[in-house]
Scaffold this active site. Structure first.
Site, mmCIF file in Angstrom:
data_model
loop_
_atom_site.group_PDB
_atom_site.id
_atom_site.type_symbol
_atom_site.label_atom_id
_atom_site.label_comp_id
_atom_site.label_asym_id
_atom_site.label_seq_id
_atom_site.Cartn_x
_atom_site.Cartn_y
_atom_site.Cartn_z
ATOM 1 N N HIS A 398 0.818 -1.213 0.000
ATOM 2 C CA HIS A 398 0.000 0.000 0.000
ATOM 3 C C HIS A 398 0.855 1.268 0.000
ATOM 4 O O HIS A 398 0.331 2.372 -0.201
ATOM 5 C CB HIS A 398 -0.936 0.010 1.214
ATOM 6 C CG HIS A 398 -2.276 0.599 0.935
ATOM 7 N ND1 HIS A 398 -2.514 1.498 -0.083
ATOM 8 C CD2 HIS A 398 -3.480 0.401 1.540
ATOM 9 C CE1 HIS A 398 -3.788 1.843 -0.086
ATOM 10 N NE2 HIS A 398 -4.404 1.195 0.877
ATOM 11 N N ASP A 402 -2.194 1.991 -4.836
ATOM 12 C CA ASP A 402 -3.457 2.466 -4.281
ATOM 13 C C ASP A 402 -4.502 1.370 -4.347
ATOM 14 O O ASP A 402 -4.501 0.521 -5.256
ATOM 15 C CB ASP A 402 -3.951 3.697 -5.054
ATOM 16 C CG ASP A 402 -3.027 4.896 -4.871
ATOM 17 O OD1 ASP A 402 -2.364 4.973 -3.821
ATOM 18 O OD2 ASP A 402 -2.974 5.738 -5.783
#
Length: 426
Positions: A398, A402
């Site tokens: 992450h 995204d």
């Protein structure tokens, strides 16, 4: 008589120290030239250390699990003639100790030019069965568990001959040969209390796996995304291709289709085919798609790499996946074959469960996990029908991926697999 000292060799790649994983000899053993003396573990793979001489082992230079510098004394062997021992080679006077037994670890690379002696197959432990508690889970690879399930064998009743009592395929064969596959353990043995304990040293390949998993979970910001896929049409296509071309080109499993889906989807999502150097703060996107295929072996999880998957046909990918998996399971995969992946595909096959949360193979930023195919009732155009369904359980870093992009990437793979003809439309 003289003494021949063998020092820890320079294995290459700028490695200054290695871990001594396992001894194959002990003090007092007679050895012959090219016999494997020890396994050592580098950052990437296991390496055999063969003997260059005939003689008798008189001293061992370390214990399994010990990290040793290149050039340090590994082993001393008594030989005919003068030997090669120099004053500078003489170790400090300590009592020679026999190294404790360590779990058996097979080599995973053939990285030395020297010829190594073949290792004998593990001897199957004698005895028809071994009593375990009902909730005690015996050590065994997924392939062995599936084999036992197919044979109708209760795995907890089989005595394991592998490292730390791991049950191997040959143990199942021995169990069947003794006519015990349908026998029940005597009540007194099956329900007897046990109070024994066993301590297993985490060294060699298991230590490297533990370190990499810990590093991955500590450094990357993992998040997982699960998507359900209707693979009915894909399975029909796979069955058709196998019937038509299986005899001449080889049988296709699901994996080469998944590799092809990755290749096609990555054209629109190049940020998934990348490596992230978090120290330099640099993301490197790669045009070449080198797919790591997580493979379970008796010594642990390995990730051989299908290089340039973007340039391979279905059957080419299938043949390479099969070749690499066999090499990894047999301890014959080279260092190059176990490194350099850009994205990883992981699957437990028939044991794949419904949902999983794969751990990233750093420095990659995406790993696609495959769960098992099951038949489920689903609604199609207002009608309840039986379809073959499969989940993809995938994880992403992450820090650089995204959530929206990850979801769209997996949905793109879903679309390709549900309409398999689109896998081949350029």
């Amino acid at each position: 008589m003289g003494t021949h000292v063998i020092k820890m060799p320079d294995i290459g790649e700028g490695i200054a120290e290695v871990e001594l994983s396992q001894w194959h000899v002990k003090v007092g053993d007679l050895v012959v030239e090219d016999q494997v003396l020890a396994d050592v573990m580098t950052d990437k793979a296991m390496v055999d250390i063969p003997s260059p001489v005939h003689g008798k082992v008189i001293a061992l230079g370390g214990q399994p699990g010990e990290v040793m510098a290149v050039g340090s004394i590994l082993i001393s062997i008594e030989v005919e003639g003068a030997g090669n021992l120099k004053e500078s080679d003489k170790p400090a006077p300590v009592a020679a100790k026999e190294a404790p037994a360590a779990p058996k670890v097979e080599a995973v690379v053939e990285s030395k030019p020297a010829v190594t002696a073949p290792r004998p197959a593990a001897a199957v432990c004698q005895g028809p069965m071994v009593a375990r508690e009902a909730d005690e889970r015996p050590l065994a690879s997924p392939a062995v568990r599936k084999h036992a399930l197919d044979l109708g064998i209760q795995l907890r009743l089989v005595r394991g001959s592998g490292p730390a009592g791991r049950v191997l395929h040959e143990d199942l064969d021995a169990y069947l040969a003794q006519g015990q596959s349908n026998a029940s353990a005597p009540v007194a043995a099956a329900y007897a209390q046990r109070h024994d304990e066993e301590q297993i040293q985490v060294i060699g390949m298991r230590r490297k796996i533990a370190q990499r998993m810990q590093e991955a979970t500590q450094r990357a910001a993992h998040f997982s995304y699960v998507e359900e896929i209707d693979v009915t049409a894909l399975e029909e296509l796979r069955s058709h291709l196998n019937e038509k071309h299986g005899a001449s080109r080889g049988k296709l499993t699901l994996l080469p289709f998944l590799v092809r889906a990755l290749v096609v989807a990555l054209r629109d999502f190049p940020q998934m085919n990348a490596r992230y150097d978090d120290e330099a703060q640099v993301i490197t996107r790669l045009g070449a798609v080198h797919v790591g295929v997580a493979t379970q072996s008796d010594v642990g999880l390995m990730v051989p790499v299908v290089r340039h998957a973007e340039a391979r046909s279905l059957w080419d990918s299938a043949a390479e996946i099969s070749r690499l998996a066999t090499a990894a399971r047999n301890g014959k995969a080279s260092r190059d074959e176990l490194s350099g992946s850009t994205i990883t595909l992981t699957s437990l096959g028939a044991l794949g469960g419904i949902v999983s949360t794969p751990v990233l193979n750093l420095p990659e930023v995406a790993i696609v996990g495959v769960n098992k195919i099951v038949e489920r009732p689903v609604v199609v155009k207002g009608q309840v029908v039986i379809r073959k369904m499969m989940n993809l359980s995938s994880s992403f870093d992450h820090r650089v991926v995204d959530g929206m992009d990850a979801a769209l990437f997996i949905q793109a793979i879903r679309g390709l697999l549900e309409q398999p003809v689109t896998l081949f439309v350029e």
